[in-house]
Motif scaffolding. Structure first.
Motif, PDB file in Angstrom:
ATOM      1  N   UNK A 381       0.826  -1.208   0.000  1.00  0.00           N
ATOM      2  CA  UNK A 381       0.000   0.000   0.000  1.00  0.00           C
ATOM      3  C   UNK A 381       0.858   1.254   0.000  1.00  0.00           C
ATOM      4  N   UNK A 382       1.996   1.211   0.699  1.00  0.00           N
ATOM      5  CA  UNK A 382       2.899   2.361   0.713  1.00  0.00           C
ATOM      6  C   UNK A 382       3.464   2.621  -0.682  1.00  0.00           C
ATOM      7  N   UNK A 383       3.755   1.549  -1.407  1.00  0.00           N
ATOM      8  CA  UNK A 383       4.256   1.707  -2.777  1.00  0.00           C
ATOM      9  C   UNK A 383       3.199   2.328  -3.673  1.00  0.00           C
ATOM     10  N   UNK A 384       1.960   1.875  -3.513  1.00  0.00           N
ATOM     11  CA  UNK A 384       0.864   2.450  -4.305  1.00  0.00           C
ATOM     12  C   UNK A 384       0.662   3.927  -3.968  1.00  0.00           C
ATOM     13  N   UNK A 385       0.707   4.251  -2.679  1.00  0.00           N
ATOM     14  CA  UNK A 385       0.555   5.647  -2.254  1.00  0.00           C
ATOM     15  C   UNK A 385       1.669   6.525  -2.815  1.00  0.00           C
ATOM     16  N   UNK A 386       2.854   5.921  -3.018  1.00  0.00           N
ATOM     17  CA  UNK A 386       4.003   6.672  -3.529  1.00  0.00           C
ATOM     18  C   UNK A 386       3.973   6.816  -5.040  1.00  0.00           C
ATOM     19  N   UNK A 387       2.953   6.233  -5.687  1.00  0.00           N
ATOM     20  CA  UNK A 387       2.806   6.406  -7.135  1.00  0.00           C
ATOM     21  C   UNK A 387       3.154   5.203  -7.974  1.00  0.00           C
ATOM     22  N   UNK A 388       3.447   4.055  -7.359  1.00  0.00           N
ATOM     23  CA  UNK A 388       3.753   2.850  -8.135  1.00  0.00           C
ATOM     24  C   UNK A 388       2.533   2.422  -8.944  1.00  0.00           C
ATOM     25  N   UNK A 389       2.775   1.923 -10.140  1.00  0.00           N
ATOM     26  CA  UNK A 389       1.684   1.462 -10.994  1.00  0.00           C
ATOM     27  C   UNK A 389       1.017   0.233 -10.379  1.00  0.00           C
ATOM     28  N   UNK A 390      -0.303   0.192 -10.474  1.00  0.00           N
ATOM     29  CA  UNK A 390      -1.044  -0.976  -9.991  1.00  0.00           C
ATOM     30  C   UNK A 390      -0.809  -2.136 -10.948  1.00  0.00           C
ATOM     31  N   UNK A 391      -0.497  -3.302 -10.410  1.00  0.00           N
ATOM     32  CA  UNK A 391      -0.285  -4.479 -11.248  1.00  0.00           C
ATOM     33  C   UNK A 391      -1.497  -5.392 -11.244  1.00  0.00           C
ATOM     34  N   UNK A 392      -2.396  -5.205 -10.302  1.00  0.00           N
ATOM     35  CA  UNK A 392      -3.617  -6.004 -10.223  1.00  0.00           C
ATOM     36  C   UNK A 392      -4.833  -5.077 -10.279  1.00  0.00           C
ATOM     37  N   UNK A 393      -5.756  -5.372 -11.181  1.00  0.00           N
ATOM     38  CA  UNK A 393      -6.993  -4.596 -11.341  1.00  0.00           C
ATOM     39  C   UNK A 393      -6.677  -3.096 -11.423  1.00  0.00           C
ATOM     40  N   UNK A 394      -5.859  -2.685 -12.383  1.00  0.00           N
ATOM     41  CA  UNK A 394      -5.473  -1.269 -12.449  1.00  0.00           C
ATOM     42  C   UNK A 394      -6.615  -0.310 -12.708  1.00  0.00           C
ATOM     43  N   UNK A 395      -7.720  -0.806 -13.218  1.00  0.00           N
ATOM     44  CA  UNK A 395      -8.847   0.066 -13.514  1.00  0.00           C
ATOM     45  C   UNK A 395      -9.720   0.378 -12.314  1.00  0.00           C
ATOM     46  N   UNK A 397      -9.129   2.159  -8.933  1.00  0.00           N
ATOM     47  CA  UNK A 397      -8.299   2.862  -7.942  1.00  0.00           C
ATOM     48  C   UNK A 397      -8.839   2.741  -6.524  1.00  0.00           C
ATOM     49  N   UNK A 398     -10.151   2.528  -6.371  1.00  0.00           N
ATOM     50  CA  UNK A 398     -10.734   2.398  -5.033  1.00  0.00           C
ATOM     51  C   UNK A 398     -10.315   1.092  -4.359  1.00  0.00           C
ATOM     52  N   UNK A 401      -8.156   1.526  -1.189  1.00  0.00           N
ATOM     53  CA  UNK A 401      -8.877   1.822   0.059  1.00  0.00           C
ATOM     54  C   UNK A 401      -9.471   0.552   0.663  1.00  0.00           C
ATOM     55  N   UNK A 402      -9.976  -0.333  -0.194  1.00  0.00           N
ATOM     56  CA  UNK A 402     -10.553  -1.581   0.295  1.00  0.00           C
ATOM     57  C   UNK A 402      -9.480  -2.459   0.940  1.00  0.00           C
ATOM     58  N   UNK A 403      -8.316  -2.593   0.277  1.00  0.00           N
ATOM     59  CA  UNK A 403      -7.238  -3.404   0.827  1.00  0.00           C
ATOM     60  C   UNK A 403      -6.747  -2.843   2.159  1.00  0.00           C
ATOM     61  N   UNK A 404      -6.642  -1.525   2.227  1.00  0.00           N
ATOM     62  CA  UNK A 404      -6.174  -0.898   3.475  1.00  0.00           C
ATOM     63  C   UNK A 404      -7.162  -1.157   4.616  1.00  0.00           C
ATOM     64  N   UNK A 405      -8.435  -0.938   4.338  1.00  0.00           N
ATOM     65  CA  UNK A 405      -9.446  -1.117   5.370  1.00  0.00           C
ATOM     66  C   UNK A 405      -9.529  -2.573   5.816  1.00  0.00           C
ATOM     67  N   UNK A 406      -9.533  -3.491   4.864  1.00  0.00           N
ATOM     68  CA  UNK A 406      -9.664  -4.905   5.189  1.00  0.00           C
ATOM     69  C   UNK A 406      -8.444  -5.425   5.938  1.00  0.00           C
ATOM     70  N   UNK A 407      -7.244  -5.049   5.492  1.00  0.00           N
ATOM     71  CA  UNK A 407      -6.031  -5.550   6.141  1.00  0.00           C
ATOM     72  C   UNK A 407      -5.893  -5.000   7.554  1.00  0.00           C
ATOM     73  N   UNK A 408      -6.264  -3.735   7.767  1.00  0.00           N
ATOM     74  CA  UNK A 408      -6.183  -3.159   9.108  1.00  0.00           C
ATOM     75  C   UNK A 408      -7.195  -3.800  10.052  1.00  0.00           C
TER      76      UNK A 408
END
Length: 428
Positions: A381-395, A397-398, A401-408
């Motif tokens: 998630x930190x890499x994504x926040x820093x601007x790394x390209x999404x490699x899974x389901x790039x279309x 962007x939300x 937020x789901x991964x962050x909420x679920x993992x926490x």
């Protein structure tokens, strides 16, 4: 494939970049030209350079989703033509044929459920190995009949042909045993006959419970999402269910990306590439084993040391790892998949840390460790926040937020801060 005399360093070289001209006497235990690392990486690099010069004249957009659909249609005998990701007239005709065969309205446009059934059935058939071969042989409609078989299984219906071989084979040893007992005056012949009967009955539990199949798990998850739709950050009530959905989505994207790269490799069949990836499994086994036992940063440093020892370029090793990542998931070899993801992470592509988080959180391919999973999720998630390209389901962007909420929610708090890893410049 590999001689027992090869050291770990020599095995590591099997995934390292090595042109065919360098395969010499000191590597005589390898089949010349069968080293996936250099060949794959070099082929991918050259192909990507050529792709920059191509001019596509078709007005139909090429998408990864389109390639998945075309590959699936072709596999089941609905001719979609070349797998180029462009769903043109031939692909639409193939979709209509698929819909008509399955009893759906032949519109040429896939509904979400129809597409999900098609693609997941293709992935399941690819991962099924000998079991798939048996199902095809037993089905009067051949490969195409797998679609109805899988649909019936997902709906909870009994599939008779899967049980047929057991019913025929089971009674056969009984007459032999009865004949020996009837003619033997003493107890000794009976004792002799017993091992013969036991040997005819396979024992599938000698080594304990078999490892759970990720492919089967994702088929179940796919059926649920086809019925209920995907969980969103706003609608999430069960973090484990949400992570299950996203894990299986990531797996599907990894398989599709792998197949795309394999199609760019000249001189190797997909089966040969898969065999090379399978041989790569023992090399990364120690790092996979340490996932649930050691902190993330320690595992990452150890894998970074392995990466440095291969003597290959990050670009070539990255191409190889992305191929083997998808092959591992497609063949249900989670050891190969996890090892490949760890290499990509160590190469600086920390968005792949999501996969280690999924495996640890859900217990596939490694011992379940929710606390350790949180640190890997955080790094991704930190890499994504820093601007790394999404490699899974790039279309979507939300999805972040789901991964962050679920993992926490799953870990019960904020994970620890990410460590410092060597970062390489990786281009494809």
């Amino acid at each position: 494939m590999f001689s027992k005399r090869l050291t770990a360093a020599a095995l590591a070289a099997s995934v390292a970049a090595m042109p065919a001209s360098r395969v010499a006497a000191d590597a005589g235990d390898f089949i010349a030209g069968a080293l996936i690392g250099g060949v794959v990486g070099h082929a991918v690099t050259k192909n990507n350079q050529k792709k920059k010069q191509r001019v596509y004249r078709s007005g139909i957009p090429s998408t990864q989703q389109g390639r998945q659909i075309q590959s699936s249609l072709n596999y089941f005998g609905f001719n979609a033509g070349t797998v180029d990701g462009q769903l043109g007239r031939q692909s639409r005709n193939a979709i209509s044929s698929y819909q008509a065969y399955m009893g759906y309205p032949a519109t040429g446009q896939l509904s979400a459920f129809e597409q999900d059934l098609l693609v997941t059935s293709y992935n399941r058939a690819q991962a099924g190995g000998y079991q798939t071969t048996q199902l095809v042989a037993a089905n009067p409609e051949g490969t195409r009949g797998l679609l109805k078989t899988y649909r019936a299984e997902l709906a909870g219906q009994v599939v008779p042909q899967a049980q047929a071989p057991v019913v025929v084979a089971a009674p056969q040893p009984a007459p032999v045993t009865q004949s020996v007992v009837a003619t033997a005056p003493a107890a000794a012949p009976v004792a002799t006959a017993a091992p013969t009967l036991n040997a005819a009955l396979p024992n599938f539990f000698e080594s304990g419970a078999p490892e759970a199949s990720l492919a089967s798990h994702c088929n179940t998850v796919s059926l649920l999402t086809s019925t209920n739709g995907y969980t969103t950050a706003a609608s999430m009530t069960d973090p484990t269910a949400a992570l299950n959905e996203q894990f299986c989505l990531a797996r599907t994207y990894a398989i599709a990306r792998s197949e795309e790269l394999i199609s760019q490799v000249n001189g190797f069949t997909p089966q040969q590439v898969a065999a090379q990836c399978d041989g790569f499994g023992p090399v990364v086994q120690p790092y996979v084993n340490s996932l649930s036992q050691k902190p993330r940063d320690v595992v990452a440093q150890e894998v970074s040391g392995f990466v440095a020892s291969t003597g290959t370029t990050p670009q070539q090793l990255s191409g190889t790892a992305k191929i083997c990542l998808g092959v591992g998931y497609r063949t249900d070899n989670t050891n190969v998949a996890l090892g490949s993801a760890l290499i990509l992470y160590a190469l600086g592509e920390t968005v792949y840390g999501e996969l280690m988080g999924h495996h640890l959180a859900l217990g596939f391919g490694t011992q379940k460790n929710v606390a350790a999973a949180g640190t890997w999720y955080e790094a991704a998630l930190a890499a994504t926040d820093a601007g790394a390209d999404a490699v899974f389901v790039p279309g979507q962007p939300e999805r972040t937020d789901l991964l962050r909420k679920a993992s926490l929610q799953l870990t019960g708090g904020a994970p620890a801060q990410a460590g410092v890893l060597p970062v390489f410049s990786v281009t494809e």
